[in-house]
Write a protein that holds these residues in place. Structure first.
Motif, PDB file in Angstrom:
ATOM      1  N   UNK A   1       0.791  -1.220   0.000  1.00  0.00           N
ATOM      2  CA  UNK A   1       0.000   0.000   0.000  1.00  0.00           C
ATOM      3  C   UNK A   1       0.829   1.278   0.000  1.00  0.00           C
ATOM      4  N   UNK A   2       2.035   1.187   0.463  1.00  0.00           N
ATOM      5  CA  UNK A   2       2.822   2.394   0.658  1.00  0.00           C
ATOM      6  C   UNK A   2       2.684   2.839   2.100  1.00  0.00           C
ATOM      7  N   UNK A   3       3.643   3.596   2.620  1.00  0.00           N
ATOM      8  CA  UNK A   3       3.622   3.929   4.046  1.00  0.00           C
ATOM      9  C   UNK A   3       2.455   4.811   4.459  1.00  0.00           C
ATOM     10  N   UNK A   4       2.062   5.748   3.629  1.00  0.00           N
ATOM     11  CA  UNK A   4       0.973   6.648   4.023  1.00  0.00           C
ATOM     12  C   UNK A   4      -0.370   5.939   4.062  1.00  0.00           C
ATOM     13  N   UNK A   5      -0.672   5.188   3.025  1.00  0.00           N
ATOM     14  CA  UNK A   5      -1.949   4.476   2.980  1.00  0.00           C
ATOM     15  C   UNK A   5      -2.010   3.370   4.031  1.00  0.00           C
ATOM     16  N   UNK A   6      -0.893   2.707   4.296  1.00  0.00           N
ATOM     17  CA  UNK A   6      -0.858   1.674   5.331  1.00  0.00           C
ATOM     18  C   UNK A   6      -1.127   2.288   6.701  1.00  0.00           C
ATOM     19  N   UNK A   7      -0.606   3.471   6.937  1.00  0.00           N
ATOM     20  CA  UNK A   7      -0.845   4.151   8.207  1.00  0.00           C
ATOM     21  C   UNK A   7      -2.323   4.543   8.341  1.00  0.00           C
ATOM     22  N   UNK A   8      -2.938   4.979   7.245  1.00  0.00           N
ATOM     23  CA  UNK A   8      -4.357   5.347   7.278  1.00  0.00           C
ATOM     24  C   UNK A   8      -5.223   4.105   7.527  1.00  0.00           C
ATOM     25  N   UNK A   9      -4.906   2.995   6.857  1.00  0.00           N
ATOM     26  CA  UNK A   9      -5.670   1.758   7.051  1.00  0.00           C
ATOM     27  C   UNK A   9      -5.528   1.258   8.485  1.00  0.00           C
ATOM     28  N   UNK A  10      -4.306   1.273   9.021  1.00  0.00           N
ATOM     29  CA  UNK A  10      -4.090   0.827  10.401  1.00  0.00           C
ATOM     30  C   UNK A  10      -4.828   1.725  11.387  1.00  0.00           C
ATOM     31  N   UNK A  11      -4.838   3.013  11.140  1.00  0.00           N
ATOM     32  CA  UNK A  11      -5.584   3.930  12.007  1.00  0.00           C
ATOM     33  C   UNK A  11      -7.076   3.692  11.947  1.00  0.00           C
ATOM     34  N   UNK A  12      -7.585   3.401  10.742  1.00  0.00           N
ATOM     35  CA  UNK A  12      -9.008   3.108  10.605  1.00  0.00           C
ATOM     36  C   UNK A  12      -9.404   1.829  11.328  1.00  0.00           C
ATOM     37  N   UNK A  13      -8.562   0.802  11.208  1.00  0.00           N
ATOM     38  CA  UNK A  13      -8.839  -0.459  11.911  1.00  0.00           C
ATOM     39  C   UNK A  13      -8.795  -0.236  13.420  1.00  0.00           C
ATOM     40  N   UNK A  14      -7.826   0.540  13.875  1.00  0.00           N
ATOM     41  CA  UNK A  14      -7.738   0.845  15.301  1.00  0.00           C
ATOM     42  C   UNK A  14      -8.940   1.631  15.792  1.00  0.00           C
TER      43      UNK A  14
END
Length: 99
Positions: free
Chosen positions: A9-22
């Motif tokens: 996903x790339x670092x920015x999108x992975x961070x957004x997905x992880x934040x959404x899951x959290x």
């Protein structure tokens, strides 16, 4: 051979997905606690124990209720159409609205 979510996903999108899951996990845990607390407070007001059947002090009662709700299936006749099944409640209650 194995790719991580950051590689895909790339670092920015992975961070957004992880934040959404959290965030979703936090909201669900908060909802579980608030439903349990509401049941306990209602039981205290009504001078009874409240949910005590599942888990220590009924803490798992909301999860069991959710599993029970998921297990229920809609029962419809084989000859019914989707349209009539969908609109039947509004047809039955229109007399209340027109009165």
């Amino acid at each position: 051979m194995w790719q991580t979510a950051v590689d895909i996903l790339g670092p920015d999108l992975a961070r957004i997905v992880a934040g959404g899951i959290g965030l979703v996990a936090l909201v669900q845990i908060n909802t579980l606690f608030l439903v349990w607390l509401e049941r306990k407070v209602s039981a205290h007001i009504q001078l009874r124990l409240g949910p005590m059947e599942v888990g220590p002090h009924g803490i798992l009662q909301t999860i069991v209720d959710g599993i029970k709700l998921l297990g229920k299936e809609l029962i419809t006749r084989a000859t019914s159409t989707e349209n009539s099944t969908f609109w039947r409640p509004s047809w039955c209650s229109r007399g209340c609205w027109l009165a």
